[in-house]
Scaffold this motif. Structure first.
Motif, PDB file in Angstrom:
ATOM      1  N   GLY A  46      34.488  43.153  44.386  1.00  0.00           N
ATOM      2  CA  GLY A  46      35.837  43.623  44.670  1.00  0.00           C
ATOM      3  C   GLY A  46      36.158  44.903  43.934  1.00  0.00           C
ATOM      4  O   GLY A  46      35.330  45.467  43.213  1.00  0.00           O
ATOM      5  N   THR A 103      39.845  47.475  42.562  1.00  0.00           N
ATOM      6  CA  THR A 103      41.277  47.736  42.471  1.00  0.00           C
ATOM      7  C   THR A 103      41.509  49.236  42.491  1.00  0.00           C
ATOM      8  O   THR A 103      40.896  49.976  41.704  1.00  0.00           O
ATOM      9  N   SER A 116      37.688  37.571  38.830  1.00  0.00           N
ATOM     10  CA  SER A 116      38.940  37.629  39.577  1.00  0.00           C
ATOM     11  C   SER A 116      39.924  36.665  38.932  1.00  0.00           C
ATOM     12  O   SER A 116      39.784  35.443  39.040  1.00  0.00           O
ATOM     13  N   ASP A 118      44.225  45.612  45.762  1.00  0.00           N
ATOM     14  CA  ASP A 118      43.058  44.876  45.271  1.00  0.00           C
ATOM     15  C   ASP A 118      42.403  44.152  46.438  1.00  0.00           C
ATOM     16  O   ASP A 118      43.083  43.484  47.234  1.00  0.00           O
ATOM     17  N   ARG A 172      34.204  45.842  40.624  1.00  0.00           N
ATOM     18  CA  ARG A 172      33.716  44.701  39.842  1.00  0.00           C
ATOM     19  C   ARG A 172      32.852  43.800  40.711  1.00  0.00           C
ATOM     20  O   ARG A 172      32.956  43.786  41.945  1.00  0.00           O
ATOM     21  N   GLU A 206      38.815  41.718  47.434  1.00  0.00           N
ATOM     22  CA  GLU A 206      37.625  41.022  46.929  1.00  0.00           C
ATOM     23  C   GLU A 206      37.013  40.177  48.039  1.00  0.00           C
ATOM     24  O   GLU A 206      37.715  39.463  48.759  1.00  0.00           O
ATOM     25  N   TYR A 257      34.166  37.138  48.719  1.00  0.00           N
ATOM     26  CA  TYR A 257      33.579  36.066  47.908  1.00  0.00           C
ATOM     27  C   TYR A 257      32.791  35.097  48.784  1.00  0.00           C
ATOM     28  O   TYR A 257      33.004  34.998  49.993  1.00  0.00           O
ATOM     29  N   SER A 265      30.908  37.388  44.044  1.00  0.00           N
ATOM     30  CA  SER A 265      32.104  38.111  44.488  1.00  0.00           C
ATOM     31  C   SER A 265      31.938  39.591  44.167  1.00  0.00           C
ATOM     32  O   SER A 265      31.335  39.956  43.159  1.00  0.00           O
TER      33      SER A 265
END
Length: 730
Positions: A534, A536, A139, A546, A489, A548, A550, A532
């Protein structure tokens, strides 16, 4: 000196990696000077910015022939007129090129369109290599010069505090730090061109000291990044990247004046002549406020900055760079009704670097040196008195030496290297023997492997110190381009913060307070494990979302522990590894462009707790959000408007247990002793392009004039006007 049994084995492993043949398409076989008969030579670049694209797969349709672009974006493939080449790489739209007589006899230029799911920005990774955001599962937020100018940010904190997930935290009387997802100060690594900012050894980190003069972009990596950058990257990394020299002769100047005594001036010159490019920039700024301190009257801050950059093309493929910068700062703040405190900081640093092709890849060698001086004095007047208060000057010296290697080997991008550092702290009467020294050796390696629509990364860094021992930190990551509009990701990493000179060797005695703090040579590094996940979603270049989630767990945090009374009857405290903490949350960012108006929004939910006490971390707001609206109008040579609304929710203030060696509000109370108020700040700026070289700006910060309870970094309402002139010999 502690034993470091793994250092020699790891170093031998690194040397073996550098010298052994790597699997994949042999880059050395891709001819550059001569194209063999029946072959086509080309280069792959990104459309728009023209930057090279590494590890792009080039395949001749109808055959099994395929190659990869090397670290310079070049390839050679067996093909003839009439053949069709298929080019693909993660983060870009695929391209098909039909070979004609014209492009088969000259170098073929392949321009790929970046996908909207990956912003066309760059970030620095291990070994000081610059990569595209599409090459990393981390990130990363990149703030370019456009963002810096939009908010008239003269120092890094004025820009970074606008981002969701980042909060400005005070360290009165004279410092401020930026918290990334709950961790701040020494647990956030701050760099300039990949090298540590001055003041870290003396614990004089101040994000407000860092100027944006000559800055091209600011990279913010969230979460542990010790594989890439080593110690202190528990919460994340802030890297301020300086601009490269321009091609034509360019002069740049700025004058700005505003409320609260705000005065700024910068001047720069840049040019490239033949193989040599240079840039020189100087700046001066002052205000009637010390960052992180809201007192009125005698509060004052002034900083001078000088930055220079020299780059030389030694040959077609070898380059050299020399970067030198320095700063001088004076801070003045009231101690009580009678005395003012004065802090003078002076720093200088620079590096020399060469890079070029070797062993089928690229080698980078860099030598960095840094000096920093800190002095505290007092006076009843507006200038300090020589020899007053604790006027003994403290100094830090640091040298870092890097040898790094990178290679595009088929579907792999290999990074490896070794770095050695020498650090010295000179602090008379405070450090045992008045000074302390440390030597650090680090070896690192990472592989980025592209498999179709997947990007896999794995790496590790081993750090060995003569002061505190050693630490090994790995990381793994995954990015999946599921469709052209959706990219997922995930990343898991371990980070660490090495105990500093003051925590190990420093002794501080306060007879008026009745206590002393002693160093602890048995301290272990603080460590963290972060995860994390996430993604997009970008259905077009005009809109993106986006998200995410964490979590960051930290153990062995250094804190004070009461050791009893010394022989003189004073309370004695020592630094020990006792605390544990956890931060977790969710961060969202959205962007849309409608009818020429760009709207960006962001929100971060943070839960940050001390696991030892069960209490929340002090001053960490649960909710932060930002809305920015920008638009251009056809007025004269152009009118740009920017409006930013920033919200930071209320946050608990945690007291210090009775008897702890800290004075100030609530220092003798335990638990939640107060609440910092919520801040809603509205900032705006209008920039009118009067001519092709002159721009007039008018704006304001904190237009609502908010001063929430216990929010020491909040300034009063501030209106400013600026004049920016830029001339280029084009």
């Amino acid at each position: 000196m502690r034993p470091t049994p793994g250092r020699h084995a790891l170093f031998a492993l690194l040397v073996g990696l550098l010298l052994s043949p790597l699997t994949g398409t042999p880059v050395a076989a891709q001819v550059r000077s001569e194209t063999p008969a029946g072959a086509v030579q080309g280069i792959v670049r990104s459309r728009g910015d023209g930057a090279i694209v590494v590890s792009a797969e080039v395949r001749r349709i109808g055959s099994t022939t395929r190659v990869r672009s090397d670290d310079q974006g070049r390839f050679t493939i067996a093909a003839r007129v009439g053949d069709t080449l298929h080019v693909r790489v993660l983060g870009f739209r695929e391209a098909r090129i039909v070979l004609t007589a014209a492009n088969s006899t000259s170098e073929l230029r392949v321009l790929l369109e970046p996908l909207a799911t990956v912003l066309p920005v760059f970030t620095t990774t291990m070994g000081q290599r610059v990569i595209r955001a599409s090459e990393s599962p981390r990130s990363v937020t990149v703030l370019d010069r456009k963002e810096i100018d939009a908010v008239a940010a003269v120092s890094a904190n004025q820009l970074l505090r606008l981002l969701p997930g980042m909060q400005e935290l005070p360290a009165p009387p004279s410092k401020t730090s930026i918290s990334i997802r709950g961790f701040d100060d020494s647990r956030v690594l701050v760099l300039v061109d990949g090298e540590p900012v001055a003041g870290s050894l003396i614990e004089s980190r101040d994000i407000g000291r860092l100027s944006t003069v000559a800055t091209e972009r600011i990279e913010v990596t969230k979460g542990p990044s010790s594989v890439e950058f080593g110690s202190d990257a528990l919460g994340g990394v802030i890297n301020i990247v300086q601009a490269a020299p321009t091609k034509p002769l360019t002069f740049d100047g700025l004058l700005r004046q505003g409320g609260l005594g705000r005065e700024e001036a910068t001047l720069g010159m840049s040019q490239t002549v033949g193989r040599v490019g240079y840039r020189v920039n100087g700046g001066w700024r002052q205000s009637d406020r010390v960052t992180g301190y809201s007192a009125t009257g005698s509060t004052f801050n002034r900083i001078f900055d000088l930055r220079s950059d020299l780059r030389v093309a030694l040959s077609e493929r070898w380059t050299a760079r020399l970067d030198v910068q320095g700063s001088q700062e004076r801070q003045r703040f009231p101690l009580d009704a009678n005395f003012n405190g004065f802090i003078d900081n002076r720093g200088a640093q620079g590096f020399a670097e060469v890079q070029g092709p070797a062993l089928g890849g690229r080698v980078r060698a860099r030598a960095f040196q840094q000096r920093f001086e800190y002095q505290y004095r007092q006076s009843r007047e507006m200038l300090p008195i020589r020899g007053s208060a604790d006027s003994l000057e403290q100094q830090e010296r640091q040298g870092r030496y890097l040898l790094a290697y990178s290679r595009a080997a088929g579907a792999h991008a290999i990074d490896a290297g070794v770095q050695h550092s020498r650090r010295t702290l000179i602090a008379p009467t405070k450090v045992t023997g008045d000074s302390a020294k440390e030597e650090i050796t680090e070896v690192f390696a990472r592989d980025s492997w592209t498999i179709g629509d997947l990007l896999l990364t794995a790496g590790a860094r081993h750090t060995s110190s003569t002061l505190w021992g050693s630490s090994t930190n790995p990381s793994v990551g995954l990015a999946w381009q599921t469709t052209p509009a959706l990219r997922l990701r995930g990343n898991v990493a371990r980070g660490f913060r090495a105990p500093g000179f003051k925590e190990i060797r420093y002794t501080f005695f306060n007879p008026a307070g009745g206590y002393e703090i002693i160093g602890n040579p048995s301290l272990r590094p603080e460590s963290s494990v972060s995860g994390s996940v996430g993604g997009t979603w970008a259905p077009s270049t005009a809109a993106s979302l986006d998200v995410e989630v964490y979590r960051n767990d930290v153990k062995d945090l250094v804190d004070w522990s009461f050791r009893g009374n010394n022989a003189a009857g004073f309370q004695q405290y020592a630094n020990v590894n006792v605390a544990r903490a956890r931060t977790q949350g969710i961060e969202t960012n959205a962007r849309v462009t409608v009818l020429g108006t760009e709207v960006t929004t962001g929100y971060d939910y943070l839960r940050a707790r001390n696991l030892l006490t069960g209490l929340p971390l002090s001053r960490r707001a649960t909710h932060t959000a930002r809305l920015r609206v920008s638009r251009g109008f056809d007025v004269l040579s152009g009118l740009l408007t920017d409006l930013s609304v920033r919200y930071t929710g209320g946050a608990p203030l945690i007291g210090i247990p009775s008897g702890a060696p800290i004075t100030g509000p609530f220092s003798t109370e335990q638990g939640v002793v107060g609440r910092q108020g919520a801040l809603l700040s509205v900032d705006t700026q209008l920039r009118l392009q009067l001519t092709g070289t002159t721009e007039l700006a008018f704006g304001g910060n904190n237009l609502l004039g908010q001063r929430p309870t216990l929010w020491t970094p909040a300034f009063d309402r501030q209106i400013f006007v600026g004049l920016h002139m830029r001339w280029s010999a084009q």
